[in-house]
Design an enzyme around this catalytic site. Structure first.
Site, PDB file in Angstrom:
ATOM      1  CD  GLN B 236      -3.036  -0.998   2.257  1.00 21.70           C
ATOM      2  OE1 GLN B 236      -3.272  -2.009   2.891  1.00 21.70           O
ATOM      3  NE2 GLN B 236      -3.645   0.153   2.533  1.00 21.70           N
ATOM      4  NE  ARG B 383     -14.065   0.556   3.177  1.00 19.14           N
ATOM      5  CZ  ARG B 383     -14.445   0.087   2.017  1.00 19.14           C
ATOM      6  NH1 ARG B 383     -14.416  -1.191   1.781  1.00 19.14           N
ATOM      7  NH2 ARG B 383     -14.849   0.883   1.060  1.00 19.14           N
ATOM      8  CB  CYS B 384     -10.714   3.231  10.174  1.00 21.44           C
ATOM      9  SG  CYS B 384      -9.571   2.422  11.284  1.00 21.44           S
ATOM     10  CD  GLU B 759      -9.448   4.485   5.460  1.00 21.21           C
ATOM     11  OE1 GLU B 759      -8.573   3.657   5.196  1.00 21.21           O
ATOM     12  OE2 GLU B 759      -9.214   5.525   6.071  1.00 21.21           O
TER      13      GLU B 759
END
Lengths: 284, 805
Positions: B236, B383-384, B759
């Site tokens: 990522q 996902r945050c 997110e």
């Protein structure tokens, strides 16, 4: 998820299958849809030096209906079973059950034979076959024989089938009246937290006969003779349901797993059974 | 103006710029199976690696015998810590300032830990050889409970013996990592002591896992002739990986090329550096041929970065009327065997100090204690943005508990405590400056859309019917209002391993009026190739269809910190707009020259510069591009290129209002989601269709976490949820129909006002689903029950409240 090396066999007749099984003994296993065996091999929980693929054997894919007698070949897939109109006509509980097995992709490959033969307590067909009092038809070096589904399962993954025998089909009389297969699961594709197969007949406003089997609540499917008997002569009222549930709870022996503790499973088994009986009664 | 010139509306639409629901340009290859993922990379002579992993959660490694494995035909090498030690690569630094074993160095600290790396000519041979490596272990006491870890004599990290200070200050115990404090403890305690009402609750946010569909992997190829290392991987943050690889290996950074090809989801799982990456690099350096390592699903769930695992205790003070006066939060954070949290350096508990939420809370105090246990390392932002999910869950549960304490409606309690529109920019008690918001408008719109009053009436009727024995189903109304903090971040206080968290965009306009833009981020499914082209289209007046977006190759893309924490649009998206403006500035000079007027006498109009007051005289961007390359213009260099490195002045603060309506079967514990309404305000909306897709995806992962997804351990540290049979990954079958809605409150400091959205739905969704379950039982005395709310735990709540016979 990488299996150990194995020999792949793809015979075209049952005699060759039996010969391979006789020759290799415990080192050989037959494969129908492969949806139980292949994952076990990939996890290296099962090491199978000789894998015998049944897909080229003729006659194992047939669904035959003679009057009330239904015979399902071992290689009939759940998908075919769901979409067979004549079968659904005589034995709709098969479709109702198969629709609750795994997911569409798996059902294209997964077979009746594999589901019944393996002795996996999570599989749905074994309980159903016990409910229907099915006969499990085996072929082996000494010819064919049949075993009642109610006598077939000995322990988890242990059955009455000998290592050199092959399950070729299952037969049963179509259930005549009310039926239901009720299953609670965590998500699509999951094994049952608890599931109940119920068939019953009605005569003069009361239950004339009933058969009840439970799935994934013991190391084998549980046909509860007492639960069925508790309904005879009743109108499936609250007391009858309670008696049937009590009898069933005496027969099951669930263990704790990620689906929940024993107390939860026993409670849900009772709820699921009541719902299945009620639906079968309404349909009778 | 000639007759062929379309009107302004048509010209604007042709750009497919901001606000256009343009179809994703990525989807053609993904839907046709033409993606190119790490495991699709096959190089001549490539070898395959596989790990011997520990079956124990805590054990001493007594001996490792490689002989049988090395004797297997096709096995090239078996690497252990002993082999890596001379290179000083048997340990590696973590993003959190700790270090982590690459291969077991004398002991193992979690089940599934990497013990030896087998390299073979064939993936199957590698797997066979793994079984032939004989490892002798001596089992040690296993500590899976962080509270026990802080009491026990058992030392997990013997390598840290005697170190009373860690990367984030003093350590209180041999299994303690850090204490991180924010806010004013003294004043907060005074407020709590003197408050009309104090609600107190302890909640466990269980350990879970991002579980991207593609697992982690890498292919390393060391070219011994030219000294160059190429590394493809599930990264990522490819540029950070290059820098780290250079620092670790000693290979100069210009000799390392890192490529992130197509990535099948990241969700934070692919931010960190894993032993498999290091081992594939070492193996390639040793053998001189490419080496691939790709983990399987069980390895992914068991060993690569987990998320959450926070024990949170809160005290919230309020007046009798419900005005919140103070908040106290303590967290015991279970970090596993190594502290490998992926947070900006100065934030060992991420942005947990956003836990005052969307409310005007005058004083607050937060303390987080990080603890070692015998579990896998990680602690990523699933996902945050860094730990924001934990923070929002905490405050949204505390609000509900306070509502119970005050016997108030939870929607009204939120409303009277929201930060008001006119208070922005708002300084929070725990140190953040919220950029913009209009919470009341969003909340009112959401409650009206679902007919909140009607739902409460129906719920009350249901409770009465339940008490009368007419139904066995209860109804829960889940509310959540969240404020995210994304777009990390300003270099002055955000860095990872010392690298400032700016991001970048480099644009090249081609002579015929198309373009390529390269960014320091990397899409893992977010649709960057679609949306960044839209930002640029609106800035430079070329159609998004004529703009190629490229990311992920460190040899070609400008340096950037990657994609996680919803930072791509706030940071790289800003860089894109700024680089586009540089293009436009040069284009303005070229246009003025071509139109024979002064630079100040032309103005921008969608896709062209026009002479002020004479709209029939113009040069389109395509014409300008051609002239830039083909016409000698005095005082202006040929070409049309620009680069921008953007250091954001602040974070962005997206927010939203969610409502979930759930029916719960009290007897089986089965919840059914009747309705889910999600209003998101992510500032300026770039591509509404992609936003909607992001919201559906984030909500589905929220549903998963709230209703069953966990990494559970038994007392011996065995992972109980190591396959997708038990680790809940919802399918279309389990997912309800989502209703999406929006308001638009642009970020005042972002060049296009965008805030990021990927997110938000996860952050806001988890407490919303959880609150729905909890709310269903409120009338029967439920105050709080921990997630995940799977069937048996919901059943257990009903059972505890005496709702079964």
């Amino acid at each position: 998820m990488i299996p150990a090396a194995f020999e792949y066999h793809r015979p075209t007749n049952m005699d060759d299958v039996i010969a391979l099984l006789t020759k290799h003994g415990d080192d050989a296993r037959v494969m129908a849809g492969g949806h139980s065996l292949i994952p076990m091999m990939k996890l290296r929980m099962a090491e199978i030096p000789h894998l015998i693929d049944l897909q080229d054997i003729g006659g194992l894919q047939d669904i035959t209906i003679h009057g009330q007698r239904v015979t399902l070949g071992a290689m009939v897939t759940q998908h075919e079973l769901i979409n067979h109109a004549a079968l659904t006509e005589v034995a709709p509980i098969l479709r109702e059950t198969a629709l609750q097995i795994a997911d569409p992709q798996v059902r294209y490959m997964g077979t009746v034979g594999g589901n019944v033969a393996n002795g996996d307590p999570g599989n749905d067909m074994p309980g159903l076959m016990q409910c229907l009092d099915a006969q499990i038809n085996l072929a082996g070096p000494n010819g064919a024989r049949s075993v009642a589904a109610r006598d077939y399962y000995e322990a988890a993954y242990m059955t009455a089938r000998e290592d050199d025998e092959v399950l070729v089909s299952v037969s049963f009389d179509s259930p005549k009246s009310g039926y239901a297969y009720e299953k609670q699961k965590r998500k699509i594709g999951d094994y049952a937290t608890a599931a109940a197969a119920v068939t019953l007949t009605k005569d003069g406003g009361t239950v004339a006969s009933a058969s009840i089997a439970m799935t994934n609540l013991s190391d084998v499917p549980v046909w509860s003779e007492g639960a069925g008997a508790a309904l005879i002569g009743t109108r499936c009222d609250a007391d009858a349901l309670k008696a049937a549930v009590e009898a069933m709870l005496g027969d099951i022996d669930p263990t704790e797993d990620n689906r929940g503790p024993v107390a939860f499973k026993r409670h849900v088994a009772g709820v699921i059974l009541k719902r299945a009986i009620t639906r079968a009664w309404d349909r009778a | 103006m000639n007759d062929m010139t379309p009107d302004r509306e048509t010209r604007s639409a042709n750009l497919k710029g901001l606000g256009c629901s343009r179809k994703r340009v990525e989807d053609a290859r993904f839907t046709q199976g033409k993606g190119n993922y790490v495991d699709d990379i096959k190089l001549p002579g490539m070898l395959h690696g596989d790990f011997v992993r520990s079956p124990y959660a805590h054990a001493r490694v007594v001996s490792i015998n490689k002989d049988a494995a090395l004797a297997l035909p096709g096995v090239v090498a078996v690497l252990t810590a002993e082999d890596l030690a001379p290179l000083n690569l048997h340990w590696m630094p973590t993003l959190a300032g700790d270090k982590q074993m690459v291969l077991a160095d004398g002991k193992v600290l979690f089940q599934g830990q990497e013990v030896a790396f087998v390299v073979a000519k064939d993936r199957y041979v590698a797997a066979d050889a793994v079984e032939l490596v004989e490892v002798e272990y001596e089992e040690l006491p296993v500590i899976v409970d962080p509270f026990e870890a802080l009491k026990t004599d058992v030392v997990l990290r013997e390598d840290l013996a005697g170190q009373t200070h860690g990367a984030h200050g003093p350590r209180k115990h041999h299994n303690h990592i850090f204490t991180w404090e924010q806010g004013d403890e003294t004043t907060t305690n005074q407020v709590l002591e003197n408050a009309d009402v104090v609600a107190e609750e302890t909640m466990y946010y269980h350990r879970t896992h991002p579980c991207p569909l593609e697992t982690c992997g890498s292919v390393a190829s060391m070219d011994k002739v030219n000294g160059k290392l190429t590394l493809w991987g599930t990264f990522q943050a490819p540029h950070v990986v290059r820098t780290v690889a250079s620092l670790l290996s000693g290979i100069e950074e210009h000799n390392i090329r890192v490529v992130s090809p197509d990535i099948g989801g990241g969700f934070g799982n692919k931010v960190g550096v894993y032993p498999g990456y290091v081992c594939s690099i070492v193996a390639s350096i040793v053998t001189g041929v490419p080496v691939k390592w790709v983990e399987d699903r069980m390895e992914n769930l068991m060993s690569t970065a987990f998320a959450r695992d926070y024990w949170m205790t809160g005290k919230i003070a309020a007046t009798k009327e419900g005005k919140i006066t103070g908040l106290h939060c303590h967290v015991t954070a279970d970090h596993g065997g190594f502290d490998a949290c992926a947070d900006p350096t100065k934030f060992p508990a991420g942005f947990m100090n956003i836990c005052t939420g969307s409310y005007d809370i005058p004083v607050a105090y937060l303390a987080v204690d990080g603890v070692y246990t015998n579990k896998a390392p990680g602690g990523v932002s699933y996902r945050c943005s860094f730990r924001v999910t934990e923070a929002v869950y905490f405050i949204e549960r505390m609000i509900e508990v306070l509502a119970i304490e005050l016997n108030m409606d939870a929607a009204e309690l939120r409303r009277i405590n929201f930060i008001k529109k006119e208070q922005f920019p708002y300084q929070s008690a725990l140190g953040w400056e919220y950029d913009s918001g209009d919470y009341h408008t969003a909340w009112d719109k959401a409650l009206k859309a679902v007919d909140y009053e009607g739902l409460r009436r129906e719920q009350a009727e249901r409770v009465e019917a339940f008490k009368r024995g007419e139904t066995r189903t209860l109804m829960g109304i889940g509310l959540s209002f969240f404020t995210e903090i994304v777009g990390a971040g300003p270099v002055k206080n955000c860095d990872i391993l010392g690298m400032g968290m700016f991001d970048s965009c480099e644009i090249r306009i081609h002579p015929t009026g198309s373009a390529i833009a390269r960014l320091g981020t990397i899409s893992q499914g977010q649709g960057h190739a679609t949306t960044f082209a839209q930002i640029l289209a609106s800035e430079i007046g070329l159609s998004a269809d004529s703009i190629t977006i490229e990311e992920g190759d460190t040899d070609t893309a400008p340096y950037g910190l990657g994609t996680y924490g919803s930072r791509s649009t706030p940071v790289a998206g800003a860089a894109t707009a700024m680089a586009g403006r540089k293009i436009r500035a040069k284009a303005q000079m070229i246009a003025a020259y071509l139109l024979e007027v002064h630079d100040d006498d032309v103005e921008w109009d969608i896709d062209r510069f026009v002479v002020k007051g004479a709209p029939e005289r113009f040069k389109t961007m395509k014409e300008i591009a051609y002239a830039a390359y083909n016409q000698a213009i005095p005082g202006i260099e040929p070409g049309l290129e620009a680069v921008s490195y953007y250091d954001p002045p602040n974070m962005t603060y997206p927010f939203g209002a969610y409502v979930c309506v759930m029916d719960i079967d009290v007897d089986t514990g089965v919840p059914e989601i009747r309705r889910f309404y999600a209003l998101d305000d992510c500032g300026t909306r770039i591509n509404p269709m992609i936003i909607e897709g992001q919201i559906h995806g984030g909500l589905t992962e929220a549903l998963a976490v709230a209703l069953g997804q966990e990494i559970a351990y038994d007392d011996l540290g065995n992972v109980k949820t190591g396959t997708l049979m038990d680790f809940f990954l919802p399918t279309a079958w389990e997912v309800p129909n989502y209703e999406t809605d929006f308001t638009v409150t642009p970020s005042p400091h972002h060049p296009i006002g965008a805030k990021g959205v990927g997110e938000s739905p996860h952050v806001g969704g988890v407490p919303c689903f959880s609150n729905a379950v909890q709310d269903a039982f409120r009338a029967f005395g439920n105050r709080h029950t921990n997630m995940p709310h799977d069937h048996w735990r919901i059943w257990q709540t009903a059972n505890r409240l005496g709702l079964h016979d």
